[in-house]
Enzyme design. Sequence first.
Site, PDB file in Angstrom:
ATOM      1  N   ASN A 195      -2.281   9.759   4.824  1.00 44.74           N
ATOM      2  CA  ASN A 195      -3.360   9.649   5.803  1.00 44.74           C
ATOM      3  C   ASN A 195      -3.962  11.029   6.061  1.00 44.74           C
ATOM      4  O   ASN A 195      -3.418  12.052   5.641  1.00 44.74           O
ATOM      5  CB  ASN A 195      -2.830   9.052   7.107  1.00 44.74           C
ATOM      6  CG  ASN A 195      -2.336   7.637   6.927  1.00 44.74           C
ATOM      7  OD1 ASN A 195      -3.087   6.762   6.515  1.00 44.74           O
ATOM      8  ND2 ASN A 195      -1.057   7.400   7.218  1.00 44.74           N
ATOM      9  N   CYS A 240      -1.658   0.735   0.647  1.00 50.05           N
ATOM     10  CA  CYS A 240      -3.065   0.796   1.057  1.00 50.05           C
ATOM     11  C   CYS A 240      -3.840  -0.125   0.136  1.00 50.05           C
ATOM     12  O   CYS A 240      -3.955   0.146  -1.067  1.00 50.05           O
ATOM     13  CB  CYS A 240      -3.587   2.231   0.963  1.00 50.05           C
ATOM     14  SG  CYS A 240      -5.372   2.382   1.232  1.00 50.05           S
ATOM     15  N   GLY A 241      -4.365  -1.213   0.675  1.00 44.59           N
ATOM     16  CA  GLY A 241      -5.045  -2.202  -0.150  1.00 44.59           C
ATOM     17  C   GLY A 241      -6.289  -1.668  -0.820  1.00 44.59           C
ATOM     18  O   GLY A 241      -6.497  -1.858  -2.027  1.00 44.59           O
ATOM     19  N   ARG A 253      -3.424   3.400  11.531  1.00 43.66           N
ATOM     20  CA  ARG A 253      -2.350   4.331  11.834  1.00 43.66           C
ATOM     21  C   ARG A 253      -2.559   5.638  11.059  1.00 43.66           C
ATOM     22  O   ARG A 253      -2.666   5.653   9.848  1.00 43.66           O
ATOM     23  CB  ARG A 253      -1.019   3.684  11.414  1.00 43.66           C
ATOM     24  CG  ARG A 253       0.197   4.545  11.519  1.00 43.66           C
ATOM     25  CD  ARG A 253       1.426   3.827  11.011  1.00 43.66           C
ATOM     26  NE  ARG A 253       1.343   3.497   9.576  1.00 43.66           N
ATOM     27  CZ  ARG A 253       2.368   3.078   8.840  1.00 43.66           C
ATOM     28  NH1 ARG A 253       3.554   2.904   9.412  1.00 43.66           N
ATOM     29  NH2 ARG A 253       2.230   2.807   7.564  1.00 43.66           N
ATOM     30  N   CYS A 262      -9.833  -1.782   5.739  1.00 46.08           N
ATOM     31  CA  CYS A 262      -8.391  -1.663   5.526  1.00 46.08           C
ATOM     32  C   CYS A 262      -7.945  -2.908   4.772  1.00 46.08           C
ATOM     33  O   CYS A 262      -7.954  -4.010   5.327  1.00 46.08           O
ATOM     34  CB  CYS A 262      -7.653  -1.534   6.857  1.00 46.08           C
ATOM     35  SG  CYS A 262      -5.851  -1.484   6.684  1.00 46.08           S
ATOM     36  N   GLY A 263      -7.576  -2.737   3.514  1.00 51.04           N
ATOM     37  CA  GLY A 263      -7.227  -3.883   2.683  1.00 51.04           C
ATOM     38  C   GLY A 263      -5.970  -4.597   3.135  1.00 51.04           C
ATOM     39  O   GLY A 263      -5.941  -5.829   3.232  1.00 51.04           O
TER      40      GLY A 263
END
Length: 288
Positions: free
Chosen positions: A67, A76-77, A218, A226-227
């Site tokens: 991140n 992470c999609g 987050r 966000c996948g």
Amino acid sequence: MSQFSFTKMHGLGNSYIYVNMFEEQIPEEDLVLVAEKVSNINTGIGADGMILICPSDVAPVKMRMFNNDGSEGKSCGNGLRCVAKYAYEHKLVEETVFTIETLAGIVTAEVTVEEGKVTLAKIDMGAPRLTRAEIPMLGEGETPFIRENFLYNNHRYAFTAVSMGNPHAVIFVDDVEQAPLTTLGPVLETHEMFPERVNVEFIEILNDAEMNFRVWERGSGVTQACGTGACAAVVAAILNGKMERGKEITVHLAGGDLMIAWTEEGNVLMKGPAEVICRGVYEYKIEA
């Protein structure tokens, strides 16, 4: 001064700096600071974080995701779709169906190719984790955490907790544009009930096949998409009886649309675009 080549890519506006670790070298002890530096919109390139495309002993490639605050995530999609595109277009894989290792496990990717370029990527995200220990959350119990109340500013918000390799708290609202994204989001993210913190999604059900979606991620804050969050939102909607399992759901994120299905067999499938923004060389210095 150190440097590495990068590709900046995005999935529906969720952008990361991608580094091909088959060719580049960044010392392990520098990764946290490098992720912070390169993600900084004012003094770096600017992104939601940094993703490393690494060699793997169990798959053609491995994804490591950081991140923009330097913390390392397990999955992470949107990042997975971009890794799939990069891996195929840079000939790290030869087939259109292949596996990617993540800290949350191994996932299967399938890319759609037109004139040598990947236009869509579908990721089998695996089965959702629904118990407190799997999410993780404090407390005991093996039943799914569905519509539990959280009191904030004298208002009760009911949320459902789901892990898609990373933790999510899904809240259903009447209008996502009026949701307390930047106020409740960080409060719930850092609440003590979530020892690894949590992503917070606000969902507006439009009909039995569409939803609007906003997210506080987050370690990153507000992002365009966000996948894994979209996957968690569809799972939560089905657990709450708002949508039907086995049906493909269109999730309208701030950055665009994802197609999500929680199959009868148990896995969650995510399909959407991945795009290159730019390429270049990043120079950095780690102060002693």
